[in-house]
Design a protein around this motif. Structure first.
Motif, PDB file in Angstrom:
ATOM      1  N   LEU A   1      -0.535   9.673  15.526  1.00 56.20           N
ATOM      2  CA  LEU A   1      -0.606   9.340  14.099  1.00 56.20           C
ATOM      3  C   LEU A   1      -1.391  10.406  13.338  1.00 56.20           C
ATOM      4  O   LEU A   1      -0.974  10.827  12.245  1.00 56.20           O
ATOM      5  CB  LEU A   1      -1.233   7.963  13.894  1.00 56.20           C
ATOM      6  CG  LEU A   1      -1.380   7.499  12.448  1.00 56.20           C
ATOM      7  CD1 LEU A   1      -0.048   7.513  11.702  1.00 56.20           C
ATOM      8  CD2 LEU A   1      -2.009   6.108  12.405  1.00 56.20           C
ATOM      9  N   GLU A   2      -2.485  10.862  13.900  1.00 58.27           N
ATOM     10  CA  GLU A   2      -3.254  11.921  13.240  1.00 58.27           C
ATOM     11  C   GLU A   2      -2.437  13.194  13.096  1.00 58.27           C
ATOM     12  O   GLU A   2      -2.506  13.877  12.072  1.00 58.27           O
ATOM     13  CB  GLU A   2      -4.554  12.184  14.001  1.00 58.27           C
ATOM     14  CG  GLU A   2      -5.569  11.067  13.845  1.00 58.27           C
ATOM     15  CD  GLU A   2      -6.756  11.200  14.766  1.00 58.27           C
ATOM     16  OE1 GLU A   2      -6.708  11.987  15.742  1.00 58.27           O
ATOM     17  OE2 GLU A   2      -7.763  10.502  14.517  1.00 58.27           O
ATOM     18  N   TYR A   3      -1.649  13.512  14.111  1.00 60.63           N
ATOM     19  CA  TYR A   3      -0.791  14.692  14.025  1.00 60.63           C
ATOM     20  C   TYR A   3       0.277  14.493  12.947  1.00 60.63           C
ATOM     21  O   TYR A   3       0.559  15.414  12.173  1.00 60.63           O
ATOM     22  CB  TYR A   3      -0.130  14.993  15.377  1.00 60.63           C
ATOM     23  CG  TYR A   3       0.764  16.199  15.304  1.00 60.63           C
ATOM     24  CD1 TYR A   3       0.223  17.479  15.319  1.00 60.63           C
ATOM     25  CD2 TYR A   3       2.138  16.063  15.179  1.00 60.63           C
ATOM     26  CE1 TYR A   3       1.031  18.592  15.221  1.00 60.63           C
ATOM     27  CE2 TYR A   3       2.960  17.172  15.076  1.00 60.63           C
ATOM     28  CZ  TYR A   3       2.406  18.435  15.100  1.00 60.63           C
ATOM     29  OH  TYR A   3       3.208  19.531  14.992  1.00 60.63           O
TER      30      TYR A   3
ATOM     31  N   LEU B   1       0.829  -1.202   0.000  1.00 64.35           N
ATOM     32  CA  LEU B   1       0.000   0.000   0.000  1.00 64.35           C
ATOM     33  C   LEU B   1       0.864   1.254   0.000  1.00 64.35           C
ATOM     34  O   LEU B   1       2.004   1.246   0.479  1.00 64.35           O
ATOM     35  CB  LEU B   1      -0.893   0.014   1.236  1.00 64.35           C
ATOM     36  CG  LEU B   1      -1.901  -1.119   1.377  1.00 64.35           C
ATOM     37  CD1 LEU B   1      -2.617  -1.022   2.714  1.00 64.35           C
ATOM     38  CD2 LEU B   1      -2.903  -1.101   0.235  1.00 64.35           C
ATOM     39  N   ALA B   2       0.279   2.347  -0.469  1.00 66.52           N
ATOM     40  CA  ALA B   2       0.940   3.649  -0.388  1.00 66.52           C
ATOM     41  C   ALA B   2       0.980   4.062   1.078  1.00 66.52           C
ATOM     42  O   ALA B   2       0.152   3.603   1.892  1.00 66.52           O
ATOM     43  CB  ALA B   2       0.174   4.674  -1.217  1.00 66.52           C
ATOM     44  N   PRO B   3       1.923   4.936   1.463  1.00 70.29           N
ATOM     45  CA  PRO B   3       2.017   5.343   2.863  1.00 70.29           C
ATOM     46  C   PRO B   3       0.709   5.902   3.432  1.00 70.29           C
ATOM     47  O   PRO B   3       0.355   5.593   4.574  1.00 70.29           O
ATOM     48  CB  PRO B   3       3.120   6.403   2.850  1.00 70.29           C
ATOM     49  CG  PRO B   3       3.989   6.012   1.700  1.00 70.29           C
ATOM     50  CD  PRO B   3       3.036   5.466   0.664  1.00 70.29           C
ATOM     51  N   ALA B   4      -0.020   6.683   2.655  1.00 71.82           N
ATOM     52  CA  ALA B   4      -1.283   7.247   3.148  1.00 71.82           C
ATOM     53  C   ALA B   4      -2.307   6.139   3.409  1.00 71.82           C
ATOM     54  O   ALA B   4      -3.046   6.174   4.407  1.00 71.82           O
ATOM     55  CB  ALA B   4      -1.836   8.263   2.162  1.00 71.82           C
TER      56      ALA B   4
ATOM     57  N   SER C   1       8.770   4.244   6.567  1.00 76.20           N
ATOM     58  CA  SER C   1       9.681   4.193   7.724  1.00 76.20           C
ATOM     59  C   SER C   1       9.156   5.048   8.877  1.00 76.20           C
ATOM     60  O   SER C   1       9.334   4.690  10.044  1.00 76.20           O
ATOM     61  CB  SER C   1      11.094   4.615   7.329  1.00 76.20           C
ATOM     62  OG  SER C   1      11.098   5.948   6.880  1.00 76.20           O
ATOM     63  N   ARG C   2       8.495   6.162   8.581  1.00 77.87           N
ATOM     64  CA  ARG C   2       7.895   6.977   9.647  1.00 77.87           C
ATOM     65  C   ARG C   2       6.700   6.269  10.267  1.00 77.87           C
ATOM     66  O   ARG C   2       6.443   6.379  11.467  1.00 77.87           O
ATOM     67  CB  ARG C   2       7.487   8.344   9.104  1.00 77.87           C
ATOM     68  CG  ARG C   2       8.721   9.196   8.715  1.00 77.87           C
ATOM     69  CD  ARG C   2       8.340  10.547   8.261  1.00 77.87           C
ATOM     70  NE  ARG C   2       8.135  11.401   9.445  1.00 77.87           N
ATOM     71  CZ  ARG C   2       7.887  12.695   9.360  1.00 77.87           C
ATOM     72  NH1 ARG C   2       7.798  13.270   8.179  1.00 77.87           N
ATOM     73  NH2 ARG C   2       7.716  13.401  10.452  1.00 77.87           N
ATOM     74  N   LEU C   3       5.971   5.522   9.461  1.00 76.87           N
ATOM     75  CA  LEU C   3       4.816   4.773   9.973  1.00 76.87           C
ATOM     76  C   LEU C   3       5.249   3.522  10.733  1.00 76.87           C
ATOM     77  O   LEU C   3       4.529   3.060  11.615  1.00 76.87           O
ATOM     78  CB  LEU C   3       3.886   4.390   8.820  1.00 76.87           C
ATOM     79  CG  LEU C   3       3.229   5.566   8.097  1.00 76.87           C
ATOM     80  CD1 LEU C   3       2.467   5.083   6.878  1.00 76.87           C
ATOM     81  CD2 LEU C   3       2.321   6.330   9.043  1.00 76.87           C
ATOM     82  N   ASP C   4       6.434   2.994  10.397  1.00 79.01           N
ATOM     83  CA  ASP C   4       6.935   1.811  11.100  1.00 79.01           C
ATOM     84  C   ASP C   4       7.097   2.078  12.594  1.00 79.01           C
ATOM     85  O   ASP C   4       6.833   1.196  13.417  1.00 79.01           O
ATOM     86  CB  ASP C   4       8.276   1.351  10.508  1.00 79.01           C
ATOM     87  CG  ASP C   4       8.116   0.700   9.141  1.00 79.01           C
ATOM     88  OD1 ASP C   4       6.975   0.354   8.766  1.00 79.01           O
ATOM     89  OD2 ASP C   4       9.142   0.549   8.443  1.00 79.01           O
ATOM     90  N   ALA C   5       7.516   3.284  12.946  1.00 80.81           N
ATOM     91  CA  ALA C   5       7.687   3.625  14.361  1.00 80.81           C
ATOM     92  C   ALA C   5       6.329   3.621  15.078  1.00 80.81           C
ATOM     93  O   ALA C   5       6.216   3.153  16.215  1.00 80.81           O
ATOM     94  CB  ALA C   5       8.359   4.986  14.498  1.00 80.81           C
TER      95      ALA C   5
ATOM     96  N   THR D   1       2.562  16.322   8.012  1.00 80.69           N
ATOM     97  CA  THR D   1       3.503  15.841   6.997  1.00 80.69           C
ATOM     98  C   THR D   1       2.860  15.895   5.622  1.00 80.69           C
ATOM     99  O   THR D   1       1.786  15.315   5.421  1.00 80.69           O
ATOM    100  CB  THR D   1       3.915  14.381   7.313  1.00 80.69           C
ATOM    101  OG1 THR D   1       4.420  14.314   8.642  1.00 80.69           O
ATOM    102  CG2 THR D   1       4.971  13.883   6.346  1.00 80.69           C
ATOM    103  N   PRO D   2       3.491  16.578   4.681  1.00 79.70           N
ATOM    104  CA  PRO D   2       2.955  16.559   3.308  1.00 79.70           C
ATOM    105  C   PRO D   2       2.901  15.118   2.786  1.00 79.70           C
ATOM    106  O   PRO D   2       3.761  14.292   3.122  1.00 79.70           O
ATOM    107  CB  PRO D   2       3.967  17.384   2.505  1.00 79.70           C
ATOM    108  CG  PRO D   2       4.673  18.230   3.527  1.00 79.70           C
ATOM    109  CD  PRO D   2       4.681  17.428   4.793  1.00 79.70           C
TER     110      PRO D   2
END
Length: 148
Positions: A101-103, A3-6, A116-120, A108-109
């Motif tokens: 996560l919402e923040y 999936l795409a990051p979004a 990698s940011r979502l992995d955290a 973030t654009p």
């Protein structure tokens, strides 16, 4: 490829919210049970004290005292209050994670949002479940939970 990051973020946010819902429903159930045991114990204790004073109903009063003793022995086994507190903490952690996560999504654009940011965030999500599971097992293994 995945999936795409979004889309991944939306999936993760949905999982976090379902985890929060799970903790909320369990917390409500455990709170009701803990409160019911406490109120029942209080009512039976008060009734037995009053009936002992009447002397005519002394046998019933002693039966109520026996019920209070039984409830006092059974309550630590189920330990509803500790379960309630555990779910309160879990719900807080899921809510905090959803807020973070919402923040992250809002600040973030879309082009800069990466897996990698979502992995955290996902690692923290997994840690909440791991902590809940380990704490739950510790409570179940304990032969005599500490009084709260």
């Amino acid at each position: 490829m995945g999936l795409a990051p979004a889309e991944t973020a939306a999936l993760l946010l949905g999982r976090i919210r379902r985890g929060n819902d799970y903790a909320r429903t369990r917390k409500q159930r455990f709170r009701r049970r803990a409160s019911a045991i406490k109120l029942l114990t209080l009512a039976l204790s008060a009734a037995s004290t009053i009936l002992l004073g009447l002397r005519l109903w002394a046998n019933l009063a002693f039966a109520l005292v026996a019920l209070v003793t039984t409830l006092g022995a059974v309550e630590p086994f189920f330990n509803w209050r500790s379960r309630w507190v555990l779910m309160e903490e879990t719900q807080y952690r899921f809510q905090r994670l959803a807020d973070d996560l919402e923040y992250l999504l809002a600040s973030t654009p879309a082009a800069e949002l990466t897996h990698s940011r979502l992995d955290a965030v996902f690692a923290r999500y997994q840690a909440v479940w791991d902590d809940l599971g380990c704490t739950w097992l510790e409570h179940r293994r304990d032969p005599a939970p500490s009084p709260n």
